[in-house]
Design a protein around this motif. Sequence first.
Motif, PDB file in Angstrom:
ATOM      1  N   THR B  60      -6.643  -4.930  56.666  1.00 24.89           N
ATOM      2  CA  THR B  60      -6.193  -3.709  55.989  1.00 24.89           C
ATOM      3  C   THR B  60      -7.336  -2.980  55.303  1.00 24.89           C
ATOM      4  OG1 THR B  60      -5.556  -4.965  54.010  1.00 24.89           O
ATOM      5  CG2 THR B  60      -3.833  -4.535  55.645  1.00 24.89           C
ATOM      6  N   VAL B  63     -10.277  -2.189  58.588  1.00 25.29           N
ATOM      7  CA  VAL B  63      -9.763  -1.316  59.651  1.00 25.29           C
ATOM      8  C   VAL B  63      -8.842  -0.256  59.038  1.00 25.29           C
ATOM      9  CG1 VAL B  63      -8.507  -1.154  61.832  1.00 25.29           C
ATOM     10  CG2 VAL B  63      -9.941  -3.160  61.354  1.00 25.29           C
ATOM     11  N   GLY B  64      -7.928  -0.673  58.207  1.00 29.57           N
ATOM     12  CA  GLY B  64      -6.984   0.289  57.618  1.00 29.57           C
ATOM     13  C   GLY B  64      -5.875   0.647  58.589  1.00 29.57           C
ATOM     14  N   PRO B  65      -5.355   1.878  58.501  1.00 28.24           N
ATOM     15  CA  PRO B  65      -4.269   2.279  59.405  1.00 28.24           C
ATOM     16  C   PRO B  65      -4.742   2.209  60.862  1.00 28.24           C
ATOM     17  CG  PRO B  65      -4.568   3.890  57.625  1.00 28.24           C
ATOM     18  CD  PRO B  65      -5.741   2.953  57.570  1.00 28.24           C
TER      19      PRO B  65
END
Lengths: 470, 470
Positions: B60, B63-65
């Motif tokens: 999270t 990379v994130g969304p």
Amino acid sequence: MGEMTHRMLAAAAAALALPTAAVAQVPAAAPVTIDPAVAKARDAALEGDTLAWEIVEELTTEVGPRLAGTEKEAQARAWAVRKLKALGFSNVRVDSFEVQVWVRGEERGEIVTPFAQPLVLTALGNSGATPPEGLTAPVVFFPTIANLQAAPAGSLRGKIAFVSHAMTRTQDGSSYGAYGTARRIGPAVAAEKGAVAVLIRSIGTDSHRMPHTGGTNFPTGMTPIPAAALSIPDAEQLERVLQRGKPVSVKLLLTPRQTGLRSSGNVIAEVPGRDPSAGTIVIGGHLDSWDLATGAIDDGAGVAITTAAAKRIMSMGRPRRTIRVVWFGSEEIGLFGGNHYALTHKGERHATVSESDFGAGRIWQFRTTLPAAAKPVLERLTVALAPLGVPLSTATANGGPDGGPLARTGVAAIDLQQDGTDYFDLHHTPDDTLDKIDKGALRQNVAAWTAMLGVVANAPETIGAADPIR
Amino acid sequence: MGEMTHRMLAAAAAALALPTAAVAQVPAAAPVTIDPAVAKARDAALEGDTLAWEIVEELTTEVGPRLAGTEKEAQARAWAVRKLKALGFSNVRVDSFEVQVWVRGEERGEIVTPFAQPLVLTALGNSGATPPEGLTAPVVFFPTIANLQAAPAGSLRGKIAFVSHAMTRTQDGSSYGAYGTARRIGPAVAAEKGAVAVLIRSIGTDSHRMPHTGGTNFPTGMTPIPAAALSIPDAEQLERVLQRGKPVSVKLLLTPRQTGLRSSGNVIAEVPGRDPSAGTIVIGGHLDSWDLATGAIDDGAGVAITTAAAKRIMSMGRPRRTIRVVWFGSEEIGLFGGNHYALTHKGERHATVSESDFGAGRIWQFRTTLPAAAKPVLERLTVALAPLGVPLSTATANGGPDGGPLARTGVAAIDLQQDGTDYFDLHHTPDDTLDKIDKGALRQNVAAWTAMLGVVANAPETIGAADPIR
């Protein structure tokens, strides 16, 4: 000591494992009683007030967000005048003044490197704008405002300062003073050290992607830099990214602007009293809200609660003292309404001042600066509020944000303090909406304000200048 | 009956006020025991697993969304391959496939008349776009999807359909099936009746201004109309405005677009087994997320929990059965990864399939379609999960969204069910972030998955085709 009897003292002494005599030496005071009609009005509000809900429901639904000095605040004033007249208040009018108006534009943020992803943020009031294409710069992290203040002059040139902080959840809201500093002066401190923009962790206690706006200030002559609050999860995310130790750059796009002087005003309505020499009771809340939400708890609830209570007293017949309900304008952008009121009504005889501007949670204690000569009023207040679970606090009252300027002229303040444990979960966010108000808590507020007004409006005693030392 | 003894039966009978004989007539079963090493691994996970947190934190944060089919999902796959190799898994690889990719654009909404104010909303996946300057139209209200379905043909021409609904909070998430219909088919139904756009109340159980996105579908040949979900407070606000009885018009600006075929894929990693004939155990979650948040609970937690459990079994030595961890791609936009897996691995011998894709709440019960011949495995599972407070449910397992297609080929499913009471507060919103994961609950999940894998991977029994009737 209120209605405490020798028998109660003996019981108290037993509970404290003290000899009865140690407590019972206190001389027995005459019992303090309140007007049964006041108790009845209080209990009726607690049981079934619907007017406060009606007011906050209509204001938030039919007007919605109402940023100070904008057309929306003007709509709110027009609605307020209609509503207060329809409710039967007297002398309904608007005291107008002018304010400098800042309006929000586009607002976007993203981490560019090392881990590209969007950030949820919102511009602070008075924020500067980025270039229309945005601004990308490296981020420098400050765990607290004190760390930012300690940064060497010029050390932030070309950088975005990111100021974080913890924020403690408190019942009385006292943590807002300390932690709010990051928002109130952080941007100016960062600008002074050369920063091109500033990000702060929202001044809030929630864990939602809801940024908390609020005003910031730049000294005269300083060019405002873009200044935004990250939602708390986004601030924590940015901290985690920074902890990886790689250079972090962020892109910001903020296009707010100053629109110049615009009209604002206080909406005033009265329950006329029989005895002008007894002084006016000023109560109210603020009508303006931030633009991100409908301002249900900040401060639709405050105007609704105080007005519903005043209406209950009105329906009991003409009180001794005039009750003046003030729906202050332009609170959020700098307490303009409260300052304007204190300035323009300075010469009038005021008895007390009180504001409801801390949400819609239950009232849990009260505090006053009633002078010693008005001790019987304080005693009756204590008795009238006790059944609602509202004891006297040892702290000094301040009259609230808008009542404060008047209180500081020497008018006695009575603060009915709301439980703000959850207040900073919602404060200044898009989430400040009607669904957050609990109807039972709202009724308890109206009951407490009804009890307070019932006692103070008809008190035969003189209520003179405030005495903060009791 | 597990390890229940006669003494316990007597105690149970006493508690139920029954004669002991009435219960004790049940013949005593041989005690069911599990491998002490499995119990130890389970308890170690419960006590101190940190790997699941590490995986979901890194995914999270770094990379994130990671919307299906986008460059972000590709980054997630690259990160996943590195991570799974570093953790010592074997045969780490990507099974690629292609998907049609829809991407979000600008999204804004506002009530134009009678009470002008902004609305918080988000486009649904596959939504059409408005003209670039937006679209303003009158709103027609439907309290439920059934009301929309009952509207006459052509009756919505030139209108925006607004579909509301209640949504019940359930522990097992079962309400998503019924209430989700408004999102899944509402836009197509509205379009078919002539609507120019559709608004739905978010499919969620929170009360925050967080719209819930999610996929919708238009039949082949139908031109998608703009379709958005209002946050729940905004849906309630629009209902209140409509209740005033005046004509209501809303302006929408949505600029999503279809970008064509793009690459997606399943990331696969294995703990190789000793006995290929015993069948592979498939576990996992999905790697893609919606674009509004970092997908911590949907479904970073799922890949993290299952992988951390598999790693614990790996560290105990080579199991009998191969454990195949699959981080499915493109779940959110249509279960593409799960369908691709079932199609391309159809001929292989699989023992069981299980997915974690319902957040990060504690596991509270489990259900299976283990065949009758594998009853001893089920008995040991029951014993292994009992100390975690996880009893056997009477319901039938389905293998989860991505495991479902494989389960429907006849592979026995074992579902470890997470408590989803709060899941639809966050599901598909910007609020699905790391801070929502409770580390204690995450460890309980890893413990349960470790217990399940420990029992199933080394079971000497044959695990044949699923038997949903037990």
